[in-house]
Design a protein around this motif. Sequence first.
Motif, PDB file in Angstrom:
ATOM      1  N   ARG A   1       6.342   9.026   5.796  1.00  0.00           N
ATOM      2  CA  ARG A   1       5.188   8.121   5.733  1.00  0.00           C
ATOM      3  C   ARG A   1       5.393   6.879   6.594  1.00  0.00           C
ATOM      4  NH1 ARG A   1       3.130  12.001   4.241  1.00  0.00           N
ATOM      5  NH2 ARG A   1       2.265  12.494   2.189  1.00  0.00           N
ATOM      6  N   ALA A   2       6.584   6.282   6.530  1.00  0.00           N
ATOM      7  CA  ALA A   2       6.818   5.042   7.276  1.00  0.00           C
ATOM      8  C   ALA A   2       8.310   4.764   7.354  1.00  0.00           C
ATOM      9  CB  ALA A   2       6.105   3.866   6.608  1.00  0.00           C
ATOM     10  N   VAL A   3       8.671   3.958   8.365  1.00  0.00           N
ATOM     11  CA  VAL A   3      10.044   3.474   8.521  1.00  0.00           C
ATOM     12  C   VAL A   3       9.992   1.963   8.729  1.00  0.00           C
ATOM     13  CG1 VAL A   3      12.227   3.666   9.752  1.00  0.00           C
ATOM     14  CG2 VAL A   3      10.692   5.650   9.642  1.00  0.00           C
ATOM     15  N   LEU A   4      10.718   1.239   7.886  1.00  0.00           N
ATOM     16  CA  LEU A   4      10.843  -0.207   8.041  1.00  0.00           C
ATOM     17  C   LEU A   4      12.250  -0.518   8.529  1.00  0.00           C
ATOM     18  CD1 LEU A   4       9.860  -3.197   7.472  1.00  0.00           C
ATOM     19  CD2 LEU A   4      10.975  -2.933   5.239  1.00  0.00           C
ATOM     20  N   ALA A   5      12.367  -1.150   9.693  1.00  0.00           N
ATOM     21  CA  ALA A   5      13.656  -1.653  10.168  1.00  0.00           C
ATOM     22  C   ALA A   5      13.666  -3.157   9.974  1.00  0.00           C
ATOM     23  CB  ALA A   5      13.872  -1.304  11.637  1.00  0.00           C
ATOM     24  N   GLN A   6      14.805  -3.710   9.587  1.00  0.00           N
ATOM     25  CA  GLN A   6      14.828  -5.146   9.351  1.00  0.00           C
ATOM     26  C   GLN A   6      16.197  -5.760   9.630  1.00  0.00           C
ATOM     27  OE1 GLN A   6      13.831  -4.978   5.000  1.00  0.00           O
ATOM     28  NE2 GLN A   6      15.694  -6.199   4.758  1.00  0.00           N
ATOM     29  N   ARG A   7      16.163  -7.039   9.942  1.00  0.00           N
ATOM     30  CA  ARG A   7      17.335  -7.892  10.035  1.00  0.00           C
ATOM     31  C   ARG A   7      17.029  -9.147   9.229  1.00  0.00           C
ATOM     32  NH1 ARG A   7      18.071  -3.845  12.463  1.00  0.00           N
ATOM     33  NH2 ARG A   7      19.127  -3.518  14.459  1.00  0.00           N
ATOM     34  N   LEU A   8      18.051  -9.950   8.990  1.00  0.00           N
ATOM     35  CA  LEU A   8      17.856 -11.248   8.366  1.00  0.00           C
ATOM     36  C   LEU A   8      18.200 -12.331   9.381  1.00  0.00           C
ATOM     37  CD1 LEU A   8      19.401 -10.631   4.820  1.00  0.00           C
ATOM     38  CD2 LEU A   8      16.977 -10.735   5.441  1.00  0.00           C
ATOM     39  N   VAL A   9      17.250 -13.219   9.647  1.00  0.00           N
ATOM     40  CA  VAL A   9      17.480 -14.319  10.585  1.00  0.00           C
ATOM     41  C   VAL A   9      17.484 -15.637   9.818  1.00  0.00           C
ATOM     42  CG1 VAL A   9      16.509 -13.161  12.595  1.00  0.00           C
ATOM     43  CG2 VAL A   9      15.008 -14.490  11.130  1.00  0.00           C
ATOM     44  N   ARG A  10      18.305 -16.555  10.288  1.00  0.00           N
ATOM     45  CA  ARG A  10      18.355 -17.873   9.656  1.00  0.00           C
ATOM     46  C   ARG A  10      17.121 -18.684  10.058  1.00  0.00           C
ATOM     47  NH1 ARG A  10      24.041 -20.066  11.483  1.00  0.00           N
ATOM     48  NH2 ARG A  10      23.357 -19.042  13.413  1.00  0.00           N
TER      49      ARG A  10
ATOM     50  N   GLU B   1       0.831  -1.208   0.000  1.00  0.00           N
ATOM     51  CA  GLU B   1       0.000   0.000   0.000  1.00  0.00           C
ATOM     52  C   GLU B   1       0.865   1.258   0.000  1.00  0.00           C
ATOM     53  OE1 GLU B   1      -2.687   0.078   3.266  1.00  0.00           O
ATOM     54  OE2 GLU B   1      -3.481  -1.928   2.881  1.00  0.00           O
ATOM     55  N   LEU B   2       1.887   1.261   0.848  1.00  0.00           N
ATOM     56  CA  LEU B   2       2.714   2.457   1.009  1.00  0.00           C
ATOM     57  C   LEU B   2       3.414   2.857  -0.280  1.00  0.00           C
ATOM     58  CD1 LEU B   2       4.264   1.595   4.484  1.00  0.00           C
ATOM     59  CD2 LEU B   2       2.856   3.610   3.999  1.00  0.00           C
ATOM     60  N   VAL B   3       3.894   1.873  -1.041  1.00  0.00           N
ATOM     61  CA  VAL B   3       4.657   2.187  -2.246  1.00  0.00           C
ATOM     62  C   VAL B   3       3.764   2.716  -3.370  1.00  0.00           C
ATOM     63  CG1 VAL B   3       4.603  -0.034  -3.466  1.00  0.00           C
ATOM     64  CG2 VAL B   3       6.693   1.362  -3.504  1.00  0.00           C
ATOM     65  N   GLN B   4       2.446   2.625  -3.177  1.00  0.00           N
ATOM     66  CA  GLN B   4       1.515   3.194  -4.150  1.00  0.00           C
ATOM     67  C   GLN B   4       1.220   4.676  -3.875  1.00  0.00           C
ATOM     68  OE1 GLN B   4       0.576   1.429  -6.752  1.00  0.00           O
ATOM     69  NE2 GLN B   4       1.414  -0.521  -6.023  1.00  0.00           N
ATOM     70  N   LEU B   5       1.697   5.192  -2.744  1.00  0.00           N
ATOM     71  CA  LEU B   5       1.442   6.591  -2.403  1.00  0.00           C
ATOM     72  C   LEU B   5       2.076   7.518  -3.435  1.00  0.00           C
ATOM     73  CD1 LEU B   5       2.130   6.502   1.448  1.00  0.00           C
ATOM     74  CD2 LEU B   5      -0.106   6.732   0.332  1.00  0.00           C
ATOM     75  N   PRO B   6       1.446   8.658  -3.704  1.00  0.00           N
ATOM     76  CA  PRO B   6       2.001   9.576  -4.712  1.00  0.00           C
ATOM     77  C   PRO B   6       3.177  10.394  -4.205  1.00  0.00           C
ATOM     78  CG  PRO B   6      -0.019  10.477  -3.804  1.00  0.00           C
ATOM     79  CD  PRO B   6       0.121   9.097  -3.227  1.00  0.00           C
ATOM     80  N   ASN B   7       3.314  10.528  -2.887  1.00  0.00           N
ATOM     81  CA  ASN B   7       4.394  11.353  -2.357  1.00  0.00           C
ATOM     82  C   ASN B   7       4.733  10.924  -0.933  1.00  0.00           C
ATOM     83  OD1 ASN B   7       2.572  12.873  -0.475  1.00  0.00           O
ATOM     84  ND2 ASN B   7       1.705  13.595  -2.417  1.00  0.00           N
ATOM     85  N   GLY B   8       5.794  11.511  -0.405  1.00  0.00           N
ATOM     86  CA  GLY B   8       6.238  11.195   0.954  1.00  0.00           C
ATOM     87  C   GLY B   8       7.546  10.422   0.954  1.00  0.00           C
ATOM     88  N   ILE B   9       8.071  10.171   2.157  1.00  0.00           N
ATOM     89  CA  ILE B   9       9.325   9.431   2.317  1.00  0.00           C
ATOM     90  C   ILE B   9       9.050   8.110   3.019  1.00  0.00           C
ATOM     91  CG2 ILE B   9      11.582   9.377   3.461  1.00  0.00           C
ATOM     92  CD1 ILE B   9      11.838  12.298   3.129  1.00  0.00           C
ATOM     93  N   ILE B  10       9.619   7.044   2.471  1.00  0.00           N
ATOM     94  CA  ILE B  10       9.626   5.729   3.117  1.00  0.00           C
ATOM     95  C   ILE B  10      11.081   5.363   3.352  1.00  0.00           C
ATOM     96  CG2 ILE B  10       9.023   3.290   2.924  1.00  0.00           C
ATOM     97  CD1 ILE B  10       6.814   4.148   0.938  1.00  0.00           C
TER      98      ILE B  10
END
Length: 376
Positions: A283-292, A149-158
């Motif tokens: 608009r949003a902040v995604l934090a992530q790690r990679l787990v095995r 949904e967020l990536v369909q927004l017309p403007n803003g920062i992700i």
Amino acid sequence: METNIQWDSLDGPALQAQLQKYCTSEGISDIHFAPEKTGVRLEVRLHGILEEIATLTARTYEDFVRQIKFVSKLKLNVTNIPQDGHYTFEQEDRTAEGGEQSRTVNVRVASIPSRFGEKFTLRLLDPDKGIVPLPELGFPTEIHEKLSELVQLPNGIILITGPTGSGKTTTLYALLNTIVGKDRSIITLEDPVEYELPGIVQSQVDHDHDYTFSTGLRSILRHDPDVILVGEIRDYETAQTAIDAALTGHLVLSTLHTNSAIEAIPRLLAMGVSPYTFAPALRAVLAQRLVRTTKKECKGDAKCDPSNNETYDGRMALPELLVVTPSLRQMILDNESAEPMLEQAKKEGYKTMQDWGKIFTDNDDTTDSEIMRVTM
């Protein structure tokens, strides 16, 4: 990690070819050569874990260094300063029908001088690993749907945050691939361009000619983009230009180095951006790690040792997604610290990485020790 390959018996070109074949087949992301007094440690990074696979003699390593400098166009006679280069190779794969197909793999080469000789690190940028559809990244359904949904927004920062090797670039590319070809002009500014994305204009910074993230972003804005990807926000100028772009009708995607999603807010404010422009832009902040992920045969089996690398056979994203609500936007304007913002976000349903980690371990997708390894 054990192999049946006699690495030290190979000459430079043969060692390069064998490493390329072995690493692409195993899904290895990085190759390290660490010179020591008695030899050179050959190490590889698989699923985020660095493991030694061999010790090379000085003679074998010298032959390999000559070869890798030649193919990556580094100066053969320079050993006392860092050097960076790259090269590509074609990887042949068997198809399901028994035929062969090839793909181009990019290799970034970096060297630094060390006490016992040059240390080399090779990063393999395999398009089969780096360009992954968003549904295949392993995000929980609710986060996958919200990102779509967020990536369909017309403007803003992700923003996407996390340490090096946490999959930020892969997630950015997956987000762009969901909107490419949908009547939107997309331009990226990267350092460096890691993978080719069809249908997207990709630009690479060039510090030698003052083409930086900040100067490049200003130039991109003259090309009528709808969506802009900025590889990383590192300074005030880049941050403020990205915010201004978001406020003037552009969707901006970028990365930041913070430990959690909520920490991205005070980090950008500390760079000097105005909360009065930043608050309405974010608009949003995604934090992530990679787990095995645990092997199928280890799910629910106490006999599988969580500290044993053989317990795991893949990786999945461990996320936390902070969507900026009106109440959080007001707290940014009021210059609140991260702690009260975190409490407010939790009241509104925000799950931290630890919360998602508990869900993953309850489902036997991974282990407690693996969650602790990436979040501590």
